[in-house]
Write an enzyme that holds these catalytic residues in place. Structure first.
Site, PDB file in Angstrom:
ATOM      1  N   TYR A  34      -1.507  -0.499  11.158  1.00 56.95           N
ATOM      2  CA  TYR A  34      -1.698  -1.165   9.855  1.00 56.95           C
ATOM      3  C   TYR A  34      -0.540  -0.866   8.921  1.00 56.95           C
ATOM      4  O   TYR A  34       0.104  -1.779   8.384  1.00 56.95           O
ATOM      5  CB  TYR A  34      -3.023  -0.711   9.221  1.00 56.95           C
ATOM      6  CG  TYR A  34      -3.104  -0.984   7.729  1.00 56.95           C
ATOM      7  CD1 TYR A  34      -3.191  -2.302   7.257  1.00 56.95           C
ATOM      8  CD2 TYR A  34      -3.077   0.049   6.791  1.00 56.95           C
ATOM      9  CE1 TYR A  34      -3.244  -2.570   5.894  1.00 56.95           C
ATOM     10  CE2 TYR A  34      -3.137  -0.206   5.429  1.00 56.95           C
ATOM     11  CZ  TYR A  34      -3.221  -1.514   4.989  1.00 56.95           C
ATOM     12  OH  TYR A  34      -3.263  -1.778   3.631  1.00 56.95           O
ATOM     13  N   LYS A  51       2.432  -3.241   7.406  1.00 57.06           N
ATOM     14  CA  LYS A  51       2.627  -3.446   5.955  1.00 57.06           C
ATOM     15  C   LYS A  51       4.067  -3.063   5.568  1.00 57.06           C
ATOM     16  O   LYS A  51       4.712  -3.766   4.783  1.00 57.06           O
ATOM     17  CB  LYS A  51       1.617  -2.628   5.134  1.00 57.06           C
ATOM     18  CG  LYS A  51       0.176  -3.074   5.217  1.00 57.06           C
ATOM     19  CD  LYS A  51      -0.102  -4.467   4.665  1.00 57.06           C
ATOM     20  CE  LYS A  51       0.006  -4.572   3.161  1.00 57.06           C
ATOM     21  NZ  LYS A  51      -0.476  -5.899   2.671  1.00 57.06           N
ATOM     22  N   THR A 108       0.815  -1.221   0.000  1.00 56.31           N
ATOM     23  CA  THR A 108       0.000   0.000   0.000  1.00 56.31           C
ATOM     24  C   THR A 108       0.850   1.273   0.000  1.00 56.31           C
ATOM     25  O   THR A 108       1.972   1.269   0.518  1.00 56.31           O
ATOM     26  CB  THR A 108      -0.896  -0.004   1.270  1.00 56.31           C
ATOM     27  OG1 THR A 108      -1.454   1.284   1.471  1.00 56.31           O
ATOM     28  CG2 THR A 108      -0.104  -0.360   2.527  1.00 56.31           C
ATOM     29  N   ASP A 109       0.273   2.343  -0.525  1.00 56.71           N
ATOM     30  CA  ASP A 109       0.957   3.648  -0.480  1.00 56.71           C
ATOM     31  C   ASP A 109       1.078   4.170   0.958  1.00 56.71           C
ATOM     32  O   ASP A 109       1.850   5.094   1.219  1.00 56.71           O
ATOM     33  CB  ASP A 109       0.245   4.683  -1.364  1.00 56.71           C
ATOM     34  CG  ASP A 109      -1.194   4.992  -0.955  1.00 56.71           C
ATOM     35  OD1 ASP A 109      -1.703   4.360  -0.006  1.00 56.71           O
ATOM     36  OD2 ASP A 109      -1.806   5.869  -1.600  1.00 56.71           O
ATOM     37  N   GLU A 110       0.314   3.575   1.885  1.00 56.40           N
ATOM     38  CA  GLU A 110       0.337   4.084   3.265  1.00 56.40           C
ATOM     39  C   GLU A 110       1.681   3.868   3.936  1.00 56.40           C
ATOM     40  O   GLU A 110       1.969   4.467   4.965  1.00 56.40           O
ATOM     41  CB  GLU A 110      -0.796   3.449   4.078  1.00 56.40           C
ATOM     42  CG  GLU A 110      -2.126   3.745   3.444  1.00 56.40           C
ATOM     43  CD  GLU A 110      -3.322   3.506   4.344  1.00 56.40           C
ATOM     44  OE1 GLU A 110      -3.195   3.594   5.562  1.00 56.40           O
ATOM     45  OE2 GLU A 110      -4.396   3.236   3.784  1.00 56.40           O
TER      46      GLU A 110
HETATM   47  P1  NAD Z   1      -9.941  -7.163   2.751  1.00 56.26           P
HETATM   48  O1  NAD Z   1      -9.899  -6.795   4.201  1.00 56.26           O
HETATM   49  O2  NAD Z   1     -11.174  -6.888   1.971  1.00 56.26           O
HETATM   50  O3  NAD Z   1      -9.627  -8.727   2.593  1.00 56.26           O
HETATM   51  C1  NAD Z   1      -8.615  -9.361   3.305  1.00 56.26           C
HETATM   52  C2  NAD Z   1      -8.733 -10.854   3.026  1.00 56.26           C
HETATM   53  O4  NAD Z   1      -7.659 -11.513   3.710  1.00 56.26           O
HETATM   54  C3  NAD Z   1     -10.035 -11.474   3.569  1.00 56.26           C
HETATM   55  O5  NAD Z   1     -10.545 -12.405   2.640  1.00 56.26           O
HETATM   56  C4  NAD Z   1      -9.594 -12.167   4.846  1.00 56.26           C
HETATM   57  O6  NAD Z   1     -10.412 -13.277   5.191  1.00 56.26           O
HETATM   58  C5  NAD Z   1      -8.183 -12.581   4.483  1.00 56.26           C
HETATM   59  N1  NAD Z   1      -7.339 -12.751   5.682  1.00 56.26           N
HETATM   60  C6  NAD Z   1      -7.167 -11.858   6.697  1.00 56.26           C
HETATM   61  N2  NAD Z   1      -6.340 -12.376   7.631  1.00 56.26           N
HETATM   62  C7  NAD Z   1      -5.967 -13.609   7.167  1.00 56.26           C
HETATM   63  C8  NAD Z   1      -5.114 -14.624   7.674  1.00 56.26           C
HETATM   64  N3  NAD Z   1      -4.485 -14.498   8.869  1.00 56.26           N
HETATM   65  N4  NAD Z   1      -4.943 -15.743   6.948  1.00 56.26           N
HETATM   66  C9  NAD Z   1      -5.572 -15.911   5.751  1.00 56.26           C
HETATM   67  N5  NAD Z   1      -6.416 -14.987   5.229  1.00 56.26           N
HETATM   68  C10 NAD Z   1      -6.608 -13.842   5.933  1.00 56.26           C
HETATM   69  O7  NAD Z   1      -8.664  -6.457   2.121  1.00 56.26           O
HETATM   70  P2  NAD Z   1      -8.498  -5.742   0.702  1.00 56.26           P
HETATM   71  O8  NAD Z   1      -9.002  -4.355   0.802  1.00 56.26           O
HETATM   72  O9  NAD Z   1      -8.996  -6.641  -0.361  1.00 56.26           O
HETATM   73  O10 NAD Z   1      -6.900  -5.634   0.635  1.00 56.26           O
HETATM   74  C11 NAD Z   1      -6.120  -6.700   0.088  1.00 56.26           C
HETATM   75  C12 NAD Z   1      -4.657  -6.323   0.134  1.00 56.26           C
HETATM   76  O11 NAD Z   1      -4.442  -5.122  -0.602  1.00 56.26           O
HETATM   77  C13 NAD Z   1      -4.101  -6.061   1.530  1.00 56.26           C
HETATM   78  O12 NAD Z   1      -2.816  -6.624   1.618  1.00 56.26           O
HETATM   79  C14 NAD Z   1      -4.032  -4.554   1.633  1.00 56.26           C
HETATM   80  O13 NAD Z   1      -2.997  -4.141   2.497  1.00 56.26           O
HETATM   81  C15 NAD Z   1      -3.736  -4.181   0.189  1.00 56.26           C
HETATM   82  N6  NAD Z   1      -4.221  -2.847  -0.234  1.00 56.26           N
HETATM   83  C16 NAD Z   1      -5.513  -2.488  -0.029  1.00 56.26           C
HETATM   84  C17 NAD Z   1      -5.950  -1.240  -0.458  1.00 56.26           C
HETATM   85  C18 NAD Z   1      -7.382  -0.816  -0.284  1.00 56.26           C
HETATM   86  O14 NAD Z   1      -7.712   0.326  -0.604  1.00 56.26           O
HETATM   87  N7  NAD Z   1      -8.286  -1.662   0.174  1.00 56.26           N
HETATM   88  C19 NAD Z   1      -5.052  -0.364  -1.086  1.00 56.26           C
HETATM   89  C20 NAD Z   1      -3.722  -0.777  -1.289  1.00 56.26           C
HETATM   90  C21 NAD Z   1      -3.320  -2.035  -0.855  1.00 56.26           C
HETATM   91  P1  TYD Z   2     -10.262   4.462   4.715  1.00 54.06           P
HETATM   92  O1  TYD Z   2     -11.283   4.065   3.712  1.00 54.06           O
HETATM   93  O2  TYD Z   2     -10.352   3.880   6.090  1.00 54.06           O
HETATM   94  O3  TYD Z   2      -8.849   4.187   4.057  1.00 54.06           O
HETATM   95  P2  TYD Z   2      -7.362   4.628   4.539  1.00 54.06           P
HETATM   96  O4  TYD Z   2      -7.415   5.027   5.964  1.00 54.06           O
HETATM   97  O5  TYD Z   2      -6.637   3.347   4.346  1.00 54.06           O
HETATM   98  O6  TYD Z   2      -6.943   5.728   3.619  1.00 54.06           O
HETATM   99  O7  TYD Z   2     -10.305   6.036   4.872  1.00 54.06           O
HETATM  100  C1  TYD Z   2     -10.103   6.888   3.745  1.00 54.06           C
HETATM  101  C2  TYD Z   2     -10.141   8.313   4.265  1.00 54.06           C
HETATM  102  O8  TYD Z   2     -11.463   8.598   4.722  1.00 54.06           O
HETATM  103  C3  TYD Z   2      -9.229   8.550   5.452  1.00 54.06           C
HETATM  104  O9  TYD Z   2      -8.692   9.867   5.348  1.00 54.06           O
HETATM  105  C4  TYD Z   2     -10.149   8.464   6.653  1.00 54.06           C
HETATM  106  C5  TYD Z   2     -11.464   8.991   6.111  1.00 54.06           C
HETATM  107  N1  TYD Z   2     -12.693   8.416   6.712  1.00 54.06           N
HETATM  108  C6  TYD Z   2     -13.693   9.267   7.184  1.00 54.06           C
HETATM  109  O10 TYD Z   2     -13.583  10.498   7.132  1.00 54.06           O
HETATM  110  N2  TYD Z   2     -14.822   8.705   7.715  1.00 54.06           N
HETATM  111  C7  TYD Z   2     -14.993   7.348   7.809  1.00 54.06           C
HETATM  112  O11 TYD Z   2     -16.040   6.889   8.333  1.00 54.06           O
HETATM  113  C8  TYD Z   2     -13.950   6.482   7.299  1.00 54.06           C
HETATM  114  C9  TYD Z   2     -14.094   4.995   7.370  1.00 54.06           C
HETATM  115  C10 TYD Z   2     -12.826   7.078   6.750  1.00 54.06           C
END
Ligand code: NAD
Ligand code: TYD
Length: 335
Positions: free
Chosen positions: A149, A153, A124-126
């Site tokens: 988190y 990561k 992630t970019d975070e």
């Molecule tokens: P999500 O929370 O929707 O899904 C996570 C999945 O991992 C679920 O199916 C969960 O059951 C599984 N999981 C969690 N813990 C586990 C464990 N201990 N063993 C096996 N499976 C497990 O997440 P997402 O939003 O689909 O993100 C997927 C990946 O992409 C993550 O690594 C996250 O850091 C990365 N990512 C997400 C975003 C975003 O905006 N959502 C952006 C950049 C990177």
């Molecule tokens: P989020 O979707 O939790 O992603 P991330 O923290 O990984 O960027 O949040 C996106 C942005 O939205 C973040 O600046 C926090 C803000 N946010 C709110 O203002 N209200 C909310 O209820 C949530 C979940 C996030």
């Protein structure tokens, strides 16, 4: 090719699996613990396909992971599984450490033992932390994560890259910006605001709402990961950004417009501790290496996402009714 996809029942992982089954000839073994965020409904479109198998296991459980590698003998691993929500990592940091750090370590050890030919670690970019204007982070930008988190990561990124340096494990790391799209658990900004707006509930905006995120449509992200899997250079990191920076309050207002609801639903609430002000990425390295570019513009992506949530109220109700979700709602989000 035979792939293990960890976290394939989650938001992004399930999009990737549906895409692989739909558009390639690869076999896909999903390895997932099915936490509150994992949902087999997300994989229903591929559940009857003979190239798809599901293996329920915790990635931090070395024995269980070894068994899946022994059964599948994968050519490649795409590692999505993580505790992915910043607010939950503040509420329960141990889960982030266990899954994101120890789980990644377990996956690396198994990949080393079974001589997996390609290991894509989805990050992630975070990990770069908050980025001051006017800079956009490239892959050499210093890591300065703010939340449990993002620190977990960043730790896993470093571990993955160390396995390349030390053991020559053929790893690749991707760092994407904030994703949105169908099947997104309604705890993150966009799906929470859409589902609240559709139910005429208030939309909780943290702090002043002027925090900036870069938005990437989930299918664009999955195409980016696939291009890294196919064409990336091992040992390298690739950013995957959406070229779409917006303040949160602007995103919320566009959601209200797209759902036909009034701005009086907006409720400013207490800010998140350690809240990063701005994320911003440059994609140049990935575009140059693979030709990948984001295709979806934000308003079209948001319209498609709102439509999906309108058409799938049952999915939203079911994922929100889990016991862990109720516990979390009671203890963290009631503000
Ligand atoms: P999500 O929370 O929707 O899904 C996570 C999945 O991992 C679920 O199916 C969960 O059951 C599984 N999981 C969690 N813990 C586990 C464990 N201990 N063993 C096996 N499976 C497990 O997440 P997402 O939003 O689909 O993100 C997927 C990946 O992409 C993550 O690594 C996250 O850091 C990365 N990512 C997400 C975003 C975003 O905006 N959502 C952006 C950049 C990177
Ligand atoms: P989020 O979707 O939790 O992603 P991330 O923290 O990984 O960027 O949040 C996106 C942005 O939205 C973040 O600046 C926090 C803000 N946010 C709110 O203002 N209200 C909310 O209820 C949530 C979940 C996030």
């Amino acid at each position: 090719m035979k792939l293990i996809v960890t976290g394939g029942a989650g938001f992004i992982g399930s999009c990737f699996v549906r895409m692989l089954i739909r558009e390639t000839d690869h076999s896909v073994a999903v390895l997932d613990k099915l936490t509150y965020a994992g949902n087999l409904e997300n994989l229903e479109p591929v559940s009857d396909n003979p190239r798809y198998t599901f293996h329920r296991a915790d990635i931090a459980d070395a024995e269980a992971v070894d068994q899946v590698f022994a059964d599948v003998q994968p050519d490649a691993v795409v590692h999505f599984a993580a505790e992915s929500h910043v607010d939950r990592s503040i509420f329960a940091p141990q889960d982030s450490i266990n899954t994101n750090v120890k789980g990644t370590f377990t996956m690396l050890e198994a990949a080393r033992k079974y001589k997996t030919a390609r290991f894509v670690h989805v990050s992630t970019d975070e990990v770069y932390g908050s980025i001051d204007e006017p800079y956009d982070a490239d892959e050499n930008y210093p890591l300065k994560p703010s939340s449990p988190y993002s620190a977990a990561k960043a730790s896993s990124d470093l571990l993955v890259l160390a396995y390349f340096t030390t053991y020559k494990l053929p790893v690749l790391v991707t760092r994407a910006s904030n994703n949105y799209g169908p099947y997104h658990f309604p705890e993150k900004l966009i799906p929470l605001m859409i589902s609240n707006a559709l139910e005429n509930k208030s939309l909780p905006v943290y702090g002043d709402g002027m925090q900036i995120r870069d938005w990437l449509y989930v299918e664009d992200h999955c195409r980016g990961i696939y291009s890294v899997l196919e064409k990336g250079t091992t040992g390298e990191v690739y950013n995957i950004g959406g070229n779409c920076s917006l303040p949160n309050i602007e995103v919320v207002k566009r959601i209200l417009a797209a759902t036909g609801k009034d701005e009086s639903l907006i409720k400013y609430v207490q800010d998140r501790p350690g809240h990063d002000r701005r994320y911003a990425l440059t994609n140049e390295k990935l575009t140059k290496a693979t030709g990948w570019e984001p295709r979806m513009d934000f308003d079209s992506g948001l319209t498609a996402t709102v439509q999906w949530y309108r058409e799938n109220p049952g999915w939203v109700q079911r994922v929100k009714s889990g016991e862990y979700q109720k516990f979390y709602d009671l203890n963290y989000t009631s503000r």
